[in-house]
Enzyme design. Structure first.
Site, short mmCIF file in Angstrom:
data_model
loop_
_atom_site.label_atom_id
_atom_site.label_comp_id
_atom_site.label_asym_id
_atom_site.label_seq_id
_atom_site.Cartn_x
_atom_site.Cartn_y
_atom_site.Cartn_z
CD1 TRP A 95 7.92 34.48 56.67
CD2 TRP A 95 8.92 33.26 55.07
NE1 TRP A 95 8.71 35.32 55.92
CE2 TRP A 95 9.32 34.60 54.94
CE3 TRP A 95 9.40 32.32 54.17
CZ2 TRP A 95 10.22 35.03 53.94
CZ3 TRP A 95 10.30 32.73 53.18
CH2 TRP A 95 10.69 34.07 53.08
CG ASP A 147 10.44 29.88 60.55
OD1 ASP A 147 11.42 30.51 60.99
OD2 ASP A 147 9.93 30.10 59.42
CE LYS A 162 13.85 37.71 58.09
NZ LYS A 162 13.44 36.43 57.51
C1 PLP Z 1 12.93 35.50 56.66
C2 PLP Z 1 12.12 34.35 57.06
C3 PLP Z 1 12.26 33.10 56.44
C4 PLP Z 1 13.16 32.86 55.25
O1 PLP Z 1 14.45 32.72 55.59
P1 PLP Z 1 15.55 32.28 54.50
O2 PLP Z 1 16.77 32.22 55.32
O3 PLP Z 1 15.57 33.33 53.44
O4 PLP Z 1 15.14 30.97 53.94
C5 PLP Z 1 11.51 32.04 56.93
N1 PLP Z 1 10.68 32.20 57.97
C6 PLP Z 1 10.50 33.39 58.57
C7 PLP Z 1 9.57 33.51 59.73
C8 PLP Z 1 11.23 34.49 58.13
O5 PLP Z 1 11.08 35.68 58.74
#
Ligand code: PLP
Length: 356
Positions: A99, A166, A190
């Site tokens: 990511w 993030d 999540k």
């Molecule tokens: C799941 C995840 C993403 C992607 O998220 P989207 O909403 O599908 O773009 C980005 N960063 C992390 C750390 C994730 O766990």
């Protein structure tokens, strides 16, 4: 048979969230219309929009001067919006997994990217330490929890430049000192709600530091001025996020949630460390995620891997196959995962050890 949902995302939701959302999809507040059918500018939905912002502010103890947004495009759109709005000359990034790499790729469209440290040398199985954040960077970007690799930055970093995180997969898993961050963002799927929305917690005075023409929808100012209602939001998703936050608040808030998460993850890591069949992929305990627990078959038992997956699945365990870039297993034990499910999974690990 009861299913134990260890899916990495979209993932387990509190039963409260699912039930409340289902009820309001059938009949919103008893008005005789579905949540799907009402205007995002209606009295009913305005209350949801306000509550989504105020609950996140309350639960995370977000200081004044920050805006809370719920935007479509998930975390992935934020990989682009962050540099579009903040990267003038140079940004610093910590490379801790797939990511982070995706975020870096987008930032490169807008300026120089300084990758200050990376754990790629050992397949992202640790969090780099002892790096220096350049003081001339426009911001420093980290991924607080590496969903695929099972590592986590558990302390809020002190950064000499604006810190951007993030936090897709560990938001609301622990208290955070939001004042240390310029932006905290992530996908909601999540720990908050069903997919469809990215949350953005943004310090308002971070914006407008340099001149750039930004398309309307990608400009944070548009959404701050529009009170997160500039265009039609994903109303069902935001409604569900509100329910999860109510559930969390009722449970005692982030201190209580954090205690439970530490307890659940410790139970599972202890079993992985003890069980002769398995080894953890993250050796340093300090770096082990409390949300995504990754482990592989011990090299003496490699041939048992598919057997374990089948056995676990026959016992109702869902979603424990590891990501292809790590292999082995990953048990995602987000906020909504009950301790009983973690214990049930541990039983399965013990039974499988006895059989072999
Ligand atoms: C799941 C995840 C993403 C992607 O998220 P989207 O909403 O599908 O773009 C980005 N960063 C992390 C750390 C994730 O766990």
């Amino acid at each position: 048979m009861k299913k134990h949902n260890f899916n990495p995302g979209p993932s387990i939701m509190p039963e409260f969230t699912i039930k409340k959302t289902a009820e309001h999809i059938l009949d919103m507040n008893g008005i005789g219309l579905s949540l799907m059918e009402i205007s995002h500018r209606s009295k009913e939905y305005s209350a949801v929009n306000e509550e989504a912002q105020s609950l996140l502010k309350e639960i995370l103890d977000i200081p004044a001067g920050y805006a809370v947004l719920f935007l479509q495009g998930g975390a992935s759109l934020q990989f682009c919006m962050v540099p579009y709005n903040l990267l003038n000359k140079k940004a610093a990034y910590l490379e801790t997994g797939s990511w982070a790499k995706k975020a870096i790729k987008e930032a490169k469209f807008f300026g120089e990217v300084d990758v200050v440290a990376s754990s790629a040398d050992r397949n992202f199985s640790y969090i780099p330490k002892n790096y220096t954040i350049p003081t001339d960077a426009d911001y420093f970007h980290v991924t607080t929890n590496n969903t695929i690799y099972g590592t986590e930055i558990k302390k809020d970093i002190d950064s000499p430049v604006p810190l951007v995180a993030d936090a897709s997969s560990d938001i609301l898993s622990r208290p955070m000192d939001v004042s240390k961050y310029a932006i905290i963002y992530g996908g909601v799927q999540k720990n908050l709600g069903p997919a469809g929305v990215g949350f953005v917690i943004i310090k308002e005075d971070i914006l407008g530091k340099f001149e750039r023409n930004i398309p309307t929808m990608l400009n944070y100012k548009t959404h701050i001025e529009g009170n997160s209602l500039f265009n039609t939001p994903a109303c069902i998703t935001v409604f569900a996020c509100v329910q999860t936050m109510k559930w969390l608040k009722n449970l005692g808030g982030l201190k209580a949630m954090h205690r439970i998460n530490i307890e659940k993850s410790a139970l599972l890591y202890d079993e992985i460390d003890r069980n002769k069949l398995f080894i953890p992929t993250v050796a340093d305990k300090e770096d082990r995620s409390i949300m995504n627990v990754t482990f592989v078959m011990h090299e003496n038992y490699k041939e048992l891997e598919s057997g374990f997956l089948e056995y676990a699945s026959s016992k109702g365990m869902v979603g424990i196959k590891g990501h292809r870039s790590v292999g082995g297993f990953r048990a995602s034990i987000y906020n909504a995962m009950p301790k009983e499910s973690v214990q049930a999974f541990i039983e399965v690990m013990k039974e499988f050890e006895l059989k072999n």
